[in-house]
Scaffold this motif. Structure first.
Motif: not given
Length: 306
Positions: A120-121, A123-126, A129-130, A133, A190, A193, A197
């Protein structure tokens, strides 16, 4: 390192003393008369008085605490009011099932939680990640008893793949460990991540990338160790919570562990067992915190000199 461990260990002794006092007071505030429960519902007042004297409950509270403290200082936790067996024997028989269940839950929760957090970190905001989370929020939000009953209904009752209660085989650990470790895996994901990040935005990571280091080596070699301190903190705390929080899971799956023993002891007002178990859980937290502090010093050697 040895001096560091010794200083930290000596600093934990006052905590144990405070816990012992609080445990004794809280247990004696429980409603109900353990002498009446031990004597039986048909016993008369004279019999109940004899049982109360035999259990030492007729003495003043300060004197009871003095005897309690002297006994535990010598490693004697008394005799169970319910089974008339030594408390150490009662707990010893139940300790390994709880420890094995906790270790099983912790291993898969840490592996999957850290893997989800790292993915998730990176590929964060992709979409990875979604999805990660979303799974983490679901794991935290779903109550353990509800998850346990849902898994039992699906895999034991309908599909018949796994046993409902413990039968001594490895298959017995699957459903309880998933139930117990789901929330831990979510918390680990969590925290991992968030830690990764933060580290991924550091200058040394950008420098490594500018030098042409492959992304997987940037994550493994440069980010993992620097992101581990908050993750190790949460790992230690969650392991302590698993040991103490296995009560609900053990009741749902009728697991022969410390959690089930504690529930039975509270219902029977078995003071010696309750006191010993709460002290054991507190000692586990203290020892785990000490191990976490030592791991800090291993991961970052400058900590031991502060």
């Amino acid at each position: 390192m040895l001096n560091f461990i010794v200083k930290r260990s000596l600093g934990l002794l006052p905590t144990l003393l405070i816990v012992a006092v609080l445990v004794f007071l809280f247990v004696h505030l429980l409603p109900g008369d353990p002498a009446r429960l031990a004597a039986g519902p048909e016993a008369d007042d004279a019999t109940v008085a004899l049982v109360r004297a035999d259990l030492g409950l007729d003495q003043p509270l300060p004197q009871q605490f003095l005897h309690f403290f002297v006994r535990i200082a010598h490693g004697d936790f008394g005799v169970s009011m319910r089974s008339k067996r030594p408390v150490v024997t009662e707990i010893g028989e139940r300790f390994m099932p709880t420890l094995l269940l906790t270790l099983t839950s912790m291993v898969w929760a840490v592996v999957f939680g850290m893997a989800i957090g790292i993915v998730s970190a990176v590929w964060r905001n992709r979409w990875p990640d979604r999805i990660g989370m979303a799974l983490a929020v679901s794991g935290i939000s779903f109550p353990a008893f509800a998850l346990g009953m849902a898994l039992m209904e699906l895999f034991s009752v309908h599909l018949g793949w796994l046993p409902v209660v413990s039968d001594g085989s490895w298959r017995s650990y699957v459903l309880p460990s998933i139930t117990l470790g789901a929330a831990v895996a979510a918390v680990m994901a969590r925290f991992t991540r968030a830690s990764f990040v933060e580290v991924l935005n550091e200058d040394f990571v950008r420098t490594a990338r500018a030098k042409g280091v492959a992304e997987q080596w940037v994550v493994i070699k440069h980010c993992l160790r620097n992101a581990m301190i908050p993750v190790v903190t949460m790992m230690g705390l969650q392991f302590g919570f698993l040991l103490g929080g296995s009560i609900v899971v053990e009741v749902v799956f009728n697991w022969p562990g410390l959690g089930r023993l504690l529930v039975d002891s509270v219902s029977m007002r078995d003071y010696p067992v309750i006191q010993a178990e709460v002290l054991l859980f507190s000692l586990e937290f203290i020892v785990i915190n000490l191990i976490v502090d030592v791991l800090y010093a291993v991961i970052n050697p400058t900590i031991r000199f502060r």
